[in-house]
Scaffold this motif. Structure first.
Motif, PDB file in Angstrom:
ATOM      1  N   ASN A 270       0.889  -1.162   0.069  1.00 31.64           N
ATOM      2  CA  ASN A 270      -0.013  -0.162   0.026  1.00 31.64           C
ATOM      3  C   ASN A 270       0.887   1.389   0.308  1.00 31.64           C
ATOM      4  O   ASN A 270       1.620   1.307   0.835  1.00 31.64           O
ATOM      5  CB  ASN A 270      -0.919  -0.092   1.231  1.00 31.64           C
ATOM      6  CG  ASN A 270      -1.684   1.112   1.364  1.00 31.64           C
ATOM      7  OD1 ASN A 270      -1.461   2.310   0.944  1.00 31.64           O
ATOM      8  ND2 ASN A 270      -3.001   1.148   1.774  1.00 31.64           N
ATOM      9  N   THR A 271       1.036   1.954  -1.206  1.00 30.17           N
ATOM     10  CA  THR A 271       1.708   3.121  -1.097  1.00 30.17           C
ATOM     11  C   THR A 271       0.777   4.422  -1.138  1.00 30.17           C
ATOM     12  O   THR A 271       1.173   5.456  -1.668  1.00 30.17           O
ATOM     13  CB  THR A 271       2.700   3.149  -2.388  1.00 30.17           C
ATOM     14  OG1 THR A 271       1.739   2.942  -3.533  1.00 30.17           O
ATOM     15  CG2 THR A 271       3.574   1.909  -2.308  1.00 30.17           C
ATOM     16  N   GLY A 272      -0.325   4.295  -0.695  1.00 29.84           N
ATOM     17  CA  GLY A 272      -0.984   5.502  -0.773  1.00 29.84           C
ATOM     18  C   GLY A 272      -1.805   5.916  -2.043  1.00 29.84           C
ATOM     19  O   GLY A 272      -1.934   7.424  -2.095  1.00 29.84           O
ATOM     20  N   GLN A 275      -7.832   6.467  -4.224  1.00 29.46           N
ATOM     21  CA  GLN A 275      -8.929   5.657  -5.057  1.00 29.46           C
ATOM     22  C   GLN A 275      -9.915   6.537  -6.352  1.00 29.46           C
ATOM     23  O   GLN A 275      -9.700   7.746  -5.907  1.00 29.46           O
ATOM     24  CB  GLN A 275     -10.053   5.445  -3.961  1.00 29.46           C
ATOM     25  CG  GLN A 275     -11.444   4.996  -4.477  1.00 29.46           C
ATOM     26  CD  GLN A 275     -11.436   3.625  -4.982  1.00 29.46           C
ATOM     27  OE1 GLN A 275     -11.037   2.681  -4.418  1.00 29.46           O
ATOM     28  NE2 GLN A 275     -12.278   3.579  -6.150  1.00 29.46           N
ATOM     29  N   ARG A 326      -5.779  -2.341  -0.031  1.00 28.54           N
ATOM     30  CA  ARG A 326      -5.207  -1.467  -1.298  1.00 28.54           C
ATOM     31  C   ARG A 326      -3.691  -1.482  -1.512  1.00 28.54           C
ATOM     32  O   ARG A 326      -2.844  -0.707  -1.691  1.00 28.54           O
ATOM     33  CB  ARG A 326      -5.529  -0.081  -0.772  1.00 28.54           C
ATOM     34  CG  ARG A 326      -6.838   0.478  -1.348  1.00 28.54           C
ATOM     35  CD  ARG A 326      -7.350   1.916  -1.202  1.00 28.54           C
ATOM     36  NE  ARG A 326      -6.645   2.706  -2.359  1.00 28.54           N
ATOM     37  CZ  ARG A 326      -6.877   2.578  -3.702  1.00 28.54           C
ATOM     38  NH1 ARG A 326      -8.110   2.027  -3.896  1.00 28.54           N
ATOM     39  NH2 ARG A 326      -6.439   3.506  -4.544  1.00 28.54           N
ATOM     40  N   HIS A 357       4.862  12.336  -5.221  1.00 26.54           N
ATOM     41  CA  HIS A 357       4.135  11.574  -4.259  1.00 26.54           C
ATOM     42  C   HIS A 357       4.671  10.688  -3.304  1.00 26.54           C
ATOM     43  O   HIS A 357       4.213  10.701  -2.113  1.00 26.54           O
ATOM     44  CB  HIS A 357       3.358  10.446  -5.247  1.00 26.54           C
ATOM     45  CG  HIS A 357       2.680   9.399  -4.368  1.00 26.54           C
ATOM     46  ND1 HIS A 357       1.310   9.508  -4.203  1.00 26.54           N
ATOM     47  CD2 HIS A 357       2.958   8.097  -4.252  1.00 26.54           C
ATOM     48  CE1 HIS A 357       0.820   8.354  -3.508  1.00 26.54           C
ATOM     49  NE2 HIS A 357       1.662   7.301  -3.283  1.00 26.54           N
ATOM     50  N   GLN A 363      -1.696  10.092   2.993  1.00 32.00           N
ATOM     51  CA  GLN A 363      -2.450   9.054   3.624  1.00 32.00           C
ATOM     52  C   GLN A 363      -3.224   8.182   2.824  1.00 32.00           C
ATOM     53  O   GLN A 363      -3.540   8.751   1.964  1.00 32.00           O
ATOM     54  CB  GLN A 363      -3.191   9.320   4.681  1.00 32.00           C
ATOM     55  CG  GLN A 363      -3.293   8.910   5.983  1.00 32.00           C
ATOM     56  CD  GLN A 363      -4.242   9.552   6.883  1.00 32.00           C
ATOM     57  OE1 GLN A 363      -5.002  10.484   6.671  1.00 32.00           O
ATOM     58  NE2 GLN A 363      -4.245   8.971   8.186  1.00 32.00           N
ATOM     59  N   ALA A 364      -3.092   6.905   2.925  1.00 30.33           N
ATOM     60  CA  ALA A 364      -3.898   5.852   2.106  1.00 30.33           C
ATOM     61  C   ALA A 364      -5.286   5.969   2.130  1.00 30.33           C
ATOM     62  O   ALA A 364      -5.767   6.375   3.375  1.00 30.33           O
ATOM     63  CB  ALA A 364      -3.582   4.463   2.453  1.00 30.33           C
ATOM     64  N   THR A 368      -3.190   1.102   5.424  1.00 26.07           N
ATOM     65  CA  THR A 368      -2.001   2.075   5.856  1.00 26.07           C
ATOM     66  C   THR A 368      -0.882   2.196   4.805  1.00 26.07           C
ATOM     67  O   THR A 368      -0.492   0.891   4.525  1.00 26.07           O
ATOM     68  CB  THR A 368      -1.458   1.478   6.858  1.00 26.07           C
ATOM     69  OG1 THR A 368      -2.470   1.218   7.886  1.00 26.07           O
ATOM     70  CG2 THR A 368      -0.520   2.786   7.769  1.00 26.07           C
ATOM     71  N   SER A 369      -0.518   3.331   4.410  1.00 24.02           N
ATOM     72  CA  SER A 369       0.443   3.322   3.520  1.00 24.02           C
ATOM     73  C   SER A 369       1.879   3.054   4.022  1.00 24.02           C
ATOM     74  O   SER A 369       1.985   3.296   5.169  1.00 24.02           O
ATOM     75  CB  SER A 369       0.671   4.788   2.665  1.00 24.02           C
ATOM     76  OG  SER A 369       1.875   5.164   2.271  1.00 24.02           O
TER      77      SER A 369
END
Lengths: 399, 151
Positions: A270-272, A275, A326, A357, A363-364, A368-369
């Motif tokens: 998850n790198t935020g 969506q 994510r 980025h 924040q994701a 959690t990113s």
């Protein structure tokens, strides 16, 4: 002794020179370090040249679609690193994700941005019957094999099963009418058609295995460093490119995920990345694990040629959903500079924005990113982009 | 004849010694300047936290690979070297510096006896410092051990 000392210390005085550790890392990223093509025990035709040649024909065959307009090559364009430059792939309709490039895909442990398939052949079956991609159905594909490729199919896979008594359009994922027709078929017929369908995927997979990542300027640089030589001519890096490489393998933490000769750890993070607003909620890897386990075409399924013991990717897959919210597969960065936009749904338009980025580490939207944010100088940003450009394929005239 | 040859031999030994001493001096000097030699350990040993077990592992691919799923054979004994054959073993781990776990969920697949356990599904997705935690449950008691691995 003094002369010896001076001789040993002098090269280390160049301000941007790489340490022994850094040189080792640089070498580990070179294409020369790429492991041999991994076997695919689930596909006994994986390394069969006639199967690959057959698969190449299928890859460009637009009749493998509901409307006769879409082939794999519609989205995976051969002269565009097998991708389409669009934020989201478009077949019969627009999909929710960015088309992935295919160079080196046979080294991938899991397929798709969320890794919801465990082999190239099982992957290939998915777009074929996705209503927004090929929008085809299983009996139509089988009839098309018989009508167009009967002899080529037979030479690779043996005789086709009897098909003439089966409906023209039937499949478990198609329109309501196609699904009803599928349910009305005898179980043995469904299984026979599934076998033909799986073989179609196996031929496509054999072809895709031949798509290797091309050698780049970076590789020539890294090979020279690996030999303990100073890269010369085309292989020599500018000061900016050297700085970018140093950042990439050092302070910028990129190596944490983009490592090895393909610049990917084959894992999910998850790198935020935001969506999309106009697409359904995308949970990434968190949703994919259950789908993969339930896929009848997975490595442990009836159409796989592998003994269960060989299905290591599937057997030792981490089930933990929470940390995979994510999370998406780390993409290879080979050729990335030449194929914006970026990320799993083309959310980020340029490389400069990508660096931004990673600097901001937003924040994701869910989960959690893993990013912690990196402070870049103006020159550092430019350097990283300059380095990423050295990973673009060079002209074929280049050795 | 024997006396002569003895003198000749001892002279040869002395001059050889001189060469060796010189070589060691150069080598030591070189070592001071050269980076530390790479780790050559292929078999790793440790003792569990409460001292109930001794553990050793070997890998089926050497050196321990990055980006390749591979297997370990773990050998479990009591401190005096008696094999522990009927343990329940759980494997976990991660990179403390990066706060992430293993990319896979490794498991003991077979137990070929004599305190050996085959662990399948080991995978490291980057170089650096990894911690592999082994939880052991067997008649001597519950205990846990950590292997620190530098890749």
């Amino acid at each position: 002794m003094l002369a010896l000392l001076a001789g040993l210390l002098l090269p280390a005085c160049a301000p941007d020179d790489f340490s022994t550790d850094e040189k080792k890392i640089i070498r580990s990223l070179s294409l020369a370090e790429l492991a041999p093509l991994p076997a695919d025990p689930s596909n006994r035709h994986a390394d069969d040249p006639p199967a690959a040649a057959f698969g190449a024909s299928l890859f460009f065959d637009r009749r493998l679609s509901g409307d006769g307009q879409v082939s794999c090559a519609t989205c995976h364009k051969i002269d565009r690193q097998f991708q389409d430059d669009l934020p989201r792939g478009v077949g019969v309709a627009q999909t929710d994700r960015r088309t992935m490039p295919l160079a080196g895909v046979a080294w991938s442990l899991f397929l798709f941005w969320d890794g919801r398939r465990d082999s190239l052949w099982a992957q290939a079956l998915t777009p074929l019957e996705d209503p927004r991609e090929h929008a085809g159905n299983r009996t139509a594909f089988a009839h098309h094999m018989a009508a167009t490729y009967g002899e080529r199919y037979r030479r690779v896979f043996g005789p086709l099963p009897p098909l003439s008594h089966l409906p023209a359009d039937a499949g478990p994922k198609g329109t309501p009418a196609e699904r009803a027709a599928w349910r009305a078929m005898a179980a043995a017929d469904r299984k026979a058609v599934d076998g033909v369908f799986a073989n179609l995927g196996k031929a496509l997979a054999a072809f895709e295995r031949s798509i290797r990542p091309p050698r780049t300027r970076f590789d020539r640089f890294a090979e020279a460093i690996g030999r303990g030589e100073e890269p010369k001519g085309e292989a020599a890096f500018t000061a900016l490119e050297r700085e970018g490489l140093k950042l990439f393998i050092g302070k910028a933490n990129c190596l944490e995920c983009h490592n090895g000769p393909r610049f990917t750890d084959d894992h999910f993070h998850n790198t935020g990345v935001p969506q999309l607003e106009d697409a359904p909620v995308d949970r990434g890897r968190a949703r994919a694990v259950a789908e993969l386990l339930a896929d009848p075409f997975n490595c442990l399924g009836a159409f796989s040629d592998a003994p269960a013991a060989a299905c290591t990717a599937l057997r030792f897959m981490r089930p933990d959903e929470a940390s995979m919210e994510r999370a998406y597969k780390t993409p290879s960065l080979r050729g990335a500079a030449g194929r914006p936009p970026y990320m799993h749904a083309g959310q980020i338009p340029t490389l400069d924005d990508v660096i931004d980025h990673y600097s901001r580490a937003p924040q994701a939207p869910a989960g959690t990113s893993e990013l912690r944010g990196v402070v870049f100088t103006e020159r550092g940003r430019k350097a990283l982009v300059a380095f990423l450009k050295t990973l673009d394929p060079v002209d074929s005239s280049d050795p | 004849m024997p006396a002569q040859s003895e003198t000749g031999n001892s002279r040869l030994v002395k001059s050889l010694l001189g060469v060796v001493v010189a070589a060691i001096a150069v080598y030591a000097g070189w070592n001071l300047l050269a980076p530390p030699p790479p780790q050559v350990d292929v078999a790793y040993n440790t003792v569990s936290a409460d001292g109930l077990y001794q553990l050793m592992f070997e890998t089926d691919v050497e050196p321990i690979p990055v980006g390749q799923t591979h297997s370990w054979v773990l050998t479990l004994t009591t401190p005096d070297g008696a094999p522990v054959t009927d343990a329940t073993i759980r494997v976990d781990g991660g990179m403390p510096a990066h706060g992430h776990g293993l990319p896979t969920a490794p498991q003991v697949s077979t137990n070929p006896g004599e305190g050996r356990y085959r662990i399948e599904g080991m995978r490291f997705n980057m170089g650096g410092h990894w911690e592999i935690r082994i939880a052991i449950s067997a008649p001597p008691g519950d205990d846990a051990a950590v292997f620190n691995i530098e890749l």
